[in-house]
Scaffold this motif. Structure first.
Motif: not given
Length: 270
Positions: A43-69
């Motif tokens: 779980l500790s290892a997956v937690g570190q991976l989760a932080a990286g995934i969240a950061h990488e997904v968050g930025s483009p997701l914000t752009a997609i959300s803004s364009l859709a709106q």
């Protein structure tokens, strides 16, 4: 029960073999702790991976959300607006998962204090009793009145209890006479909070996986599979453990075991 056997030959003074002695050691608890350690490290290892995934997904997701709106607001076609609405709803679902990933990857809050476990249970009960998943089922509490105080985060323990209570409500879905009971007790130097439901139960082969990220037995769209993962991390962060017992069509019991650090008599004498 798991046993380790040792066998020793017995010989006389001349070295002649007379027989042997066999000693059996119960290593069930040792094996359980070994598995728990492996699980925690994973779980500790997956937690570190989760932080990286969240950061990488968050930025483009914000752009997609803004364009859709923007497209939704400018469009005058009902069909387009309907499809854009679905896109926005799914973006929000992804955003919710990302937020949970970020929350999980953060270290446990240092804002701990002397906490009455019973008070946390009572507050959790007050919060969830109005939830549509629980308000039609029988809810009971049996709390040991003289529990010691413990050092823990009130809010995080509250989060754990609410999550497990809502899961119990989900497990009772479709049942006419479902029940949920919450108990607290003192066993040696540990406080045990048990949340027991009479729901559908969990398959035996699934029990070893329920604390893994994104693992869920709920229907699609009903859960992210992160709730129990977060609960496990919180409880382990305070040197506790969560034990689960379940039988199909009989129900499930979650036992939250927390170590006693501050006792009431120590508080009074101090």
């Amino acid at each position: 029960m798991q046993l380790r056997l040792t066998r020793t030959a017995i010989r006389d003074e001349e070295g002649k073999y007379l027989g042997s002695s066999v000693i059996a050691y119960d290593i069930t608890e040792q094996k359980r702790l070994e598995q728990q350690l492996i699980h925690s490290e994973k779980l500790s290892a997956v937690g570190q991976l989760a932080a990286g995934i969240a950061h990488e997904v968050g930025s483009p997701l914000t752009a997609i959300s803004s364009l859709a709106q923007l497209l939704y607001e400018k469009s005058e076609d009902d069909w387009d607006k309907d499809k854009l609405k679905i896109i926005r709803e799914q973006i929000e679902r992804i955003s919710r998962i990302v937020r949970e990933l970020v929350n999980f990857s953060k270290p446990i809050s240092t804002s701990v204090g002397e906490v009455s476990v019973n008070k946390v249970i009572e507050e959790a009960a007050q919060i969830v009793k109005y939830d549509k998943r629980l308000k039609f089922f029988k809810f009971s509490m049996d709390l040991f009145p003289h529990l010691p105080l413990i050092k823990i985060s009130f809010d995080q323990l509250l989060q754990v209890l609410i999550n497990i209570l809502l899961n119990a409500g989900d497990a009772l879905e479709g049942r006419e006479k479902g029940k949920i009971s919450v108990t607290s007790r003192l066993v040696g130097e540990k406080i045990i909070v048990s949340i027991i439901d009479t729901g559908v139960g969990i398959e035996k082969e699934n029990l070893d996986h329920i604390f893994e990220p994104f693992y869920t037995t709920k229907k699609p769209g009903k859960g992210t599979g992160l709730g129990l993962w977060v609960c496990y991390n919180i409880v382990r962060g305070f040197s506790g453990e969560i034990i689960v017992e379940s039988e199909i069509d009989q129900g499930t019991a979650f036992h939250i075991v927390l170590p006693v650090i501050i006792k009431l008599d120590e508080k009074i004498n101090g």
